[in-house]
Design an enzyme around this catalytic site. Structure first.
Site, short mmCIF file in Angstrom:
data_model
loop_
_atom_site.label_atom_id
_atom_site.label_comp_id
_atom_site.label_asym_id
_atom_site.label_seq_id
_atom_site.Cartn_x
_atom_site.Cartn_y
_atom_site.Cartn_z
N ALA A 82 1.87 9.65 -8.68
CA ALA A 82 0.35 9.44 -8.60
C ALA A 82 0.32 8.44 -7.32
O ALA A 82 -0.79 8.55 -6.53
CB ALA A 82 0.04 8.65 -9.78
N GLU A 98 10.12 13.53 1.68
CA GLU A 98 9.57 12.15 1.42
C GLU A 98 8.96 11.49 2.86
O GLU A 98 9.72 11.51 3.89
CB GLU A 98 10.60 11.25 0.85
CG GLU A 98 11.44 11.43 -0.02
CD GLU A 98 10.87 11.14 -1.52
OE1 GLU A 98 9.75 10.19 -1.36
OE2 GLU A 98 11.31 11.36 -2.47
ZN LIG Z 1 7.66 11.03 -5.45
#
Ligand SMILES: [Zn+2]
Length: 407
Positions: free
Chosen positions: A198, A373
């Site tokens: 989130a 990422e």
């Molecule tokens: Zn993550």
């Protein structure tokens, strides 16, 4: 996770925890540290819990060490320093960092309502794409849905809105499907998930940036036309809508969905959100197959290939995936000099159970199953300033274009 839950349940009772006038935690005086630990993470985790510290990220250091990035509340700073860990300060005041993200701004409208100053106005006059200024700020969840609808309306013959199940709190998990000249669902899939976690707001903005550029460039960039003509894109920018909303209304650093855990096993994959997106992926796999799956996360600047569950297991095409990831990293670096570390999830980051790129390697196989990422490496972490949305989009777009042309 225990730490997050502890903070969230206890926070209103602890002196010093501040909320703004809208009830959002403000994290004033929290410091963020990168802590080097030995292999005994259980001991460290117990310490974190006693400090009401928030774990932000972890990754593997040299053999038998781990780095943790943690946010320590002001009332626990003395106790943390007394533990004498080897630690580097990443952020002096997390509350000030969060302020740099900027205010949430409403959907800015369509390009046709913008008077030609925008670089994209030429195309927009015909296509009525949403205003590019969307990428100058973060936005409320409802406006992300408006943005998706506007993208679809700008590409009406080559896209449709899709739903991949329903969240715990009853929100549809919405996305967009794009296709090219072969027609709808005629080609193998490229499947993107954003905002699984989130608090990782940059991920939905970046995935939306890529979607926007696919539509914006379909008719004027032969490489973009080629990838859309050869693959069907299934893009879900926010697969955890409940958690995302919660980070906007209450707890900025909330990570998971909002399912109450009692009566569940807590095993990976058991949330309604995971069931929805996994089922959707299974359907794609059973259809034309999945060429590329990417689970977009932040932060750390990593491009991660299978596997997460084991550092010795290899995908059948492991070396090809690793080479492509390395070259995507090089393509990204050419744009703004941002360096991504590439490698297999387990050996690069840490051992994970139930990772989605493992699932899309073994169960419903995608030829390439990655986790990325995004920015940064910890300076701002999850609360990346809004003026980095476009640079993150630009470099990610360059990375994906390299990948599509070479995979
Ligand atoms: Zn993550």
């Amino acid at each position: 996770m225990r730490f997050l839950r502890a903070v969230c349940f206890i926070a209103p009772l602890v002196a010093g925890v501040q909320v703004d006038r809208r009830g959002r935690e403000v994290y004033h005086g929290y410091k963020v540290f990168r802590v080097l630990t030995d292999g005994d993470t259980a001991d460290f985790e117990a310490q974190l819990e006693s400090l009401s510290a928030i774990e932000l990220s972890r990754n593997r250091g040299h053999i038998d060490t781990q780095h943790f990035d943690i946010a320590v509340p002001p009332e626990s700073l003395d106790a943390f320093h007394a533990l004498n860990y080897e630690a580097e300060t990443l952020t002096e005041d997390l509350g000030a960092d969060i302020a740099l993200e900027g205010e949430l701004e409403p959907f800015p409208g369509l390009e046709t309502s913008v008077s030609g100053a925008n670089a994209n106005a030429k195309v927009a006059a015909a296509a009525a794409l949403p205003s590019f200024s969307w990428f100058s700020a973060y936005h409320p969840y409802a406006d992300h849905l408006t943005f998706l609808k506007s993208l679809q309306a700008a590409f009406p013959s080559n896209s449709e809105l899709i739903t991949a199940g329903t969240s715990f709190e009853g929100r549809a998990i919405q996305g967009i499907h794009l296709w090219g000249s072969g027609g709808k669902a005629s080609k193998p899939a490229i499947y993107y998930h954003g905002n699984v976690h989130a608090r990782e707001w940059i991920t939905s903005m970046t995935v939306e940036y890529i979607t926007y550029q696919l539509i914006n460039n379909y008719n004027n960039d032969t490489a973009v036309k080629a990838v859309l003509d050869n693959y069907d894109f299934y893009i879900l920018p926010i697969v955890n809508p409940d958690g995302f909303v919660y980070t906007q209304t209450t707890t900025r650093l909330w990570r998971k969905n909002r399912q109450t855990r009692s009566g569940t096993t807590g095993a990976p994959g058991d949330t309604p959100e995971n069931t929805g997106i996994r089922t959707y992926g299974d359907k794609l796999g059973a259809g034309k197959g999945i060429k590329l799956y990417i689970d977009w996360h932040s932060y750390g600047q990593y491009i991660l290939t299978p596997y997460g569950y084991s550092c010795s297991a290899k995908a059948p095409n492991q070396s090809r995936q690793d080479t492509l990831a390395k070259n995507v990293g090089a393509a990204i670096a050419q744009v703004h000099g941002t360096r991504f570390t590439t490698g297999q999830t387990c050996s690069t980051l840490y051992a994970t159970a139930g990772g989605s790129n493992d699932y899309f390697t073994d169960v419903t196989p995608a030829e390439l199953a990655w986790a990325i990422e995004l920015r940064d490496t910890g300076t701002n972490g999850f609360t990346l300033p809004a003026n980095q949305i476009i640079p993150s989009g630009e470099e990610s777009w360059a990375g994906q274009k390299y990948l599509w042309a070479n995979f």
